[in-house]
Every structure is written in structure tokens, then in C-alpha cells.
Scaffold this motif. Structure first.
Motif, short mmCIF file in Angstrom:
data_model
loop_
_atom_site.label_atom_id
_atom_site.label_comp_id
_atom_site.label_asym_id
_atom_site.label_seq_id
_atom_site.Cartn_x
_atom_site.Cartn_y
_atom_site.Cartn_z
N ALA A 272 0.83 -1.24 0.14
CA ALA A 272 -0.08 0.05 -0.08
C ALA A 272 0.96 1.39 0.06
N LYS A 273 1.73 1.23 0.86
CA LYS A 273 2.88 2.29 0.81
C LYS A 273 3.32 2.70 -0.64
N LEU A 274 3.86 1.57 -1.30
CA LEU A 274 4.44 1.73 -2.66
C LEU A 274 3.40 2.24 -3.56
N ILE A 275 2.31 1.74 -3.73
CA ILE A 275 1.16 2.19 -4.48
C ILE A 275 0.78 3.83 -4.21
N LYS A 276 0.65 4.00 -3.11
CA LYS A 276 0.25 5.46 -2.90
C LYS A 276 1.25 6.45 -3.21
N GLU A 277 2.78 6.10 -3.17
CA GLU A 277 3.69 6.78 -3.87
C GLU A 277 3.63 6.84 -5.24
N LEU B 203 1.03 6.67 -6.87
CA LEU B 203 -0.18 7.31 -7.45
C LEU B 203 0.25 8.97 -7.10
N GLN B 204 0.86 9.29 -6.13
CA GLN B 204 1.17 10.44 -6.12
C GLN B 204 2.19 11.06 -7.25
N TYR B 205 3.00 10.44 -7.86
CA TYR B 205 3.87 10.68 -8.90
C TYR B 205 3.11 10.66 -10.17
N ALA B 206 1.98 9.79 -10.15
CA ALA B 206 1.04 9.85 -11.40
C ALA B 206 -0.07 10.77 -11.16
N HIS B 207 -0.04 11.83 -10.18
CA HIS B 207 -0.99 12.74 -9.81
C HIS B 207 -2.35 12.07 -9.92
N VAL B 208 -2.46 11.04 -9.05
CA VAL B 208 -3.76 10.45 -9.07
C VAL B 208 -4.08 10.44 -7.32
N PRO B 209 -5.19 10.71 -6.78
CA PRO B 209 -5.49 10.82 -5.34
C PRO B 209 -4.94 9.40 -4.82
N LYS C 22 -6.59 7.92 -2.57
CA LYS C 22 -7.68 7.32 -1.80
C LYS C 22 -7.67 5.68 -1.95
N ASP C 23 -8.17 5.10 -0.89
CA ASP C 23 -8.39 3.63 -0.73
C ASP C 23 -8.65 3.16 -1.94
N HIS C 24 -9.63 3.77 -2.58
CA HIS C 24 -10.30 3.16 -3.85
C HIS C 24 -9.25 2.96 -4.95
N VAL D 270 4.52 3.47 -11.42
CA VAL D 270 4.04 4.67 -11.94
C VAL D 270 3.66 4.50 -13.61
N ALA D 271 4.48 3.91 -14.37
CA ALA D 271 4.59 3.96 -15.69
C ALA D 271 3.23 3.03 -16.21
N GLY D 272 2.94 1.90 -15.38
CA GLY D 272 1.88 1.29 -15.81
C GLY D 272 0.59 2.14 -15.27
N ILE D 273 0.38 2.77 -14.28
CA ILE D 273 -0.65 3.72 -13.91
C ILE D 273 -0.67 4.82 -15.04
N ARG D 274 0.17 5.29 -15.30
CA ARG D 274 0.06 6.53 -16.25
C ARG D 274 -0.31 5.92 -17.83
N TYR D 275 -0.13 4.76 -17.93
CA TYR D 275 -0.44 4.11 -19.19
C TYR D 275 -1.83 3.75 -19.22
#
Length: 401
Positions: A289-294, A296-302, A304-306, A370-375
Motif C-alpha cells: 500500500a505504501k508503494l502504491i500510494k507513492e 499514485l502521487q507521482y502519477a498525480h492520482v488521489p 484514496k483507498d479506492h 508509475v508507468a503502468g498507472i500513467r499508461y
């Protein structure tokens, strides 16, 4: 704690607080009487309340403190990484609960409508004991608890839950050893192997975590640390055996494996170790969860738990949280650009969507996620619209993105 057998442990039971030992009180408490016995499978180091009876992994029964109460609690010791109660624990627990129920009824001989409620969230007590002792119980759930994770982790945990229930049933009835040499057909055409319904991905991921194939010195270290069965480690050093084992994983993935293959390549001790490692992964989700939140921040996504849940789902299904895994068998691999890392990015996608201020290594966990989220957002508009997420929401199989 003092060691007891089931009979002597129950003999120390205090009579109920309604005064059942007093003849007059017994006559007054004749119409309705209710008692409860609770059974749990727990890591005792994390449990402040040690209960009234503790059953060790070796089947020994201990009475912490002063002994039992009028509504006894039985705790089965769960050792680190242990997936299911041992058969000895199960047998001891069933004997003990049977004795407790009989003792409770002896304490209330005048009750016309006696009820003994069994709280057994671990599914430890057999159907025969429940029936014979007239125990009123909620439907048992697996000792692993309700799945709290999503995506592949949830599926895998449900798989282990089902296997654990099967193991409990086998331990109290038929030959439990038979469940190790089985294959089960899955709706997606793949097979699951053995007692814990292990997929080819589960098994391959375990070997990857162990750093296999290693040198002999590495195998010896893993064996000494209790992380790898000795016979399997020695066999896996043989290149011919490794090739056969990899073919077995392919057959399992494509639904062609046999029970004989499982017996040959997945001995029971190896199955136990792989299942334990899966449980440890499911429980160790804080760092994920810590890695995912970090990311998300780099990808400019909230953060949130969702959104954390959505990314976790994708990662669990794509790589099962194996950062260094590379897919060498799908259409991308055949086209010459295999997908890699937590989010299984192909090199071209990773280079396009990675951030310049992060690592250029495709297997770097943060860079890859981060790359996966942005893609995913660039292609589908939002994480909610990733095909695998949409498919799971309508109870269909996960689809790659």
C-alpha cells in the motif's frame, strides 16, 4: 501453563455461575439453559487473551492461569507461516470440545432445553462432533479469515481457504495425504495442484522468490533456513529435472497436468512451504500500500483507498507482486517485447510512460507501477476503466490491460 489431557483438563472446569452445583439451583434452572464454547486458530504471540485451553501444534493441551471458565475458549496455536492446524491439533481440539460439551450437560442435568453454542471461526470442529454433541454453530469459515484483498490475491486466498476447509474435512474423515496428489480444473482452463490448489504462477513465483535455480551452496542455505525441502532442492540442481519441472508448470497452466505429475514434482513438504509463503504475502500488504500510494502521487492520482485497491488488484493479477518477473510465453513475448515488472509493462510502454526522475530499470517497483498507472489512464481514461477491473466487477475473469 500446565499440560493436560482432554479429560483432566475438563475436570478442572468450574461449574456454571448459575449455581448448577447446588441442588436447589439445579431445580430452578430446569427449562432453558445456554452455554458457549469458542474455538480459534491464532498466533498466540499476538493474542493477549490466551483463552482457557491452549492446544499446541504437537497436540498438547495447556491450561493458562487458573484454568477454564463457564464459557470456555479454546485456542489452537498457529506458528509463523502455518497455513492450517495440524492433524494432531484437530484431533485434540475435537476431543476437548466433546469433553467440554459433555461436562456442561452434566452440570445441568435438569435442563429440558439445553443449548450449547459453538463459535468456530476456523472450521476446526468436525461435523460428527457437532452432531453428536448437539452443538449449535455458525457456518464455519476458513482459519485464514475473510479475504480482505482484491484481485489475484483475493482469488488466491479463496483458493487456500477452500483447500484448508478440505484439509480439515479430510483430517477428520478420509485419508488427508490423498489431497496432495490431485489436480483441479479451473474455469479459465488452467489447473490447480494439490492440497492448496496451487497455480503454475504460485509455484513459479515461489521458485523466483527463492532465487532458483541457484548454486549448491545457496540450496544448502535455503534448506538449513527451512525455506526449501532438501530432496527437492537437490533435484532442482539437475538441469534435466529443471526442464521437466518447467514442462510440468506449462502443463498445469494449460490444463494438461496429471495427478501423477503433481505427486512427482510437488511433494507435500514443498506444497506446504509454497502455501505458507502465499499466506505471508497476503498478510504483508502494508508495504504494498505504501508503494502504491507513492506511485499514485507521482502519477498525480488521489491516494484514496479506492485507487490503492484498484492498483493492487492489477498488480496482484499481473505479477503477484514479483518485481523481477518477465512474461516469456504470451503474445507480447512472441512479438519480441516481453512484459516485465509489477505492472507487466512492455519495454516500449515503460519507456514512454516512465518518469525521467525515477529509475530507468523496468523492474524497479516504483518506476514500473508509475508507468503502468500513467499508461492505464492514458489509454482507458481512468483506472476504473481498465479491462481487468471492469471484467472483475461483473464477476468475469481478469483481462490483461
Amino acid at each position: 501453563m500446565k499440560e493436560q489431557n482432554a479429560e483432566s483438563a475438563v475436570a478442572k472446569q468450574p461449574q456454571s455461575s448459575d449455581g448448577a452445583s447446588n441442588k436447589g439451583a439445579q431445580e430452578l434452572s430446569s427449562s432453558v439453559w445456554h452455554s458457549m464454547i469458542s474455538v480459534e486458530f491464532q498466533n498466540l504471540e499476538e493474542k493477549e487473551d490466551k483463552g482457557d485451553f491452549v492446544i499446541s501444534a504437537s497436540g498438547q493441551i495447556f491450561t493458562p492461569g487458573s484454568g477454564a471458565s463457564a464459557q470456555p475458549k479454546v485456542l489452537l496455536e498457529r506458528q509463523p507461516g502455518q497455513v492450517a492446524p495440524t492433524q494432531i491439533e484437530l484431533a485434540a481440539a475435537n476431543r476437548l470440545v466433546s469433553e467440554l460439551a459433555e461436562e456442561a450437560r452434566r452440570s445441568h442435568p435438569k435442563s429440558d432445553n439445553a443449548t450449547i453454542e459453538l463459535t468456530d471461526s476456523s472450521g476446526v470442529i468436525s461435523a460428527s462432533v457437532r452432531k453428536d454433541e448437539h452443538l449449535v454453530a455458525d457456518a464455519p469459515s476458513s482459519h485464514l479469515g475473510n479475504p480482505a484483498t482484491t484481485g489475484r490475491a483475493k482469488r488466491d486466498q479463496v483458493s487456500i481457504d477452500s483447500a484448508a476447509k478440505e484439509a480439515v474435512a479430510l483430517a477428520t474423515g478420509s485419508d488427508a495425504s490423498a489431497s496432495y496428489a490431485t489436480v483441479h480444473k479451473w474455469p479459465d482452463g488452467q489447473q490447480r495442484a494439490g492440497k492448496y490448489l496451487l497455480s503454475a504462477h504460485d509455484i513459479g513465483g515461489f521458485l523466483l522468490d527463492m532465487g532458483l535455480p541457484p548454486e549448491k551452496d545457496d540450496v544448502d542455505k535455503l534448506v538449513q533456513a527451512g525455506k526449501l525441502p532438501e530432496k527437492f532442492g537437490e533435484a532442482y540442481l539437475n538441469p534435466d529435472y529443471r526442464q521437466q519441472f518447467q514442462q510440468f508448470l506449462k502443463d498445469l497452466h494449460h490444463g494438461r497436468a496429471t495427478a501423477g505429475d503433481v505427486e512427482k514434482f510437488l511433494p507435500s513438504d514443498l506444497q506446504d512451504m509454497i502455501a505458507s509463503s502465499l499466506v505471508d504475502k497476503i498478510e504483508a500488504n502494508g508495504e504494498h500500500a505504501k508503494l502504491i500510494k507513492e506511485a499514485l502521487q507521482y502519477a498525480h492520482v488521489p491516494t484514496k483507498d479506492h485507487y490503492v485497491s484498484l492498483v493492487n488488484t492489477i498488480v496482484e493479477w499481473e505479477s503477484d507482486w514479483h518485481a523481477a518477473i518477465t512474461n516469456n510465453w504470451d503474445s507480447n513475448a512472441r512479438a519480441g517485447h516481453p512484459s516485465s515488472g509489477l505492472m507487466q509493462c512492455i519495454p516500449e510502454t515503460f519507456q514512454k510512460y516512465r518518469l525521467a526522475n525515477l529509475s530507468a530499470d523496468i523492474d524497479n517497483p516504483l518506476s514500473n507501477v508509475v508507468a503502468g498507472i500513467r499508461y492505464a489512464i492514458a489509454r482507458y481514461g481512468s483506472l476504473d476503466r481498465v479491462p481487468g477491473i471492469v471484467s472483475l466487477k461483473v464477476n468475469r475473469h481478469y483481462r490483461g490491460y
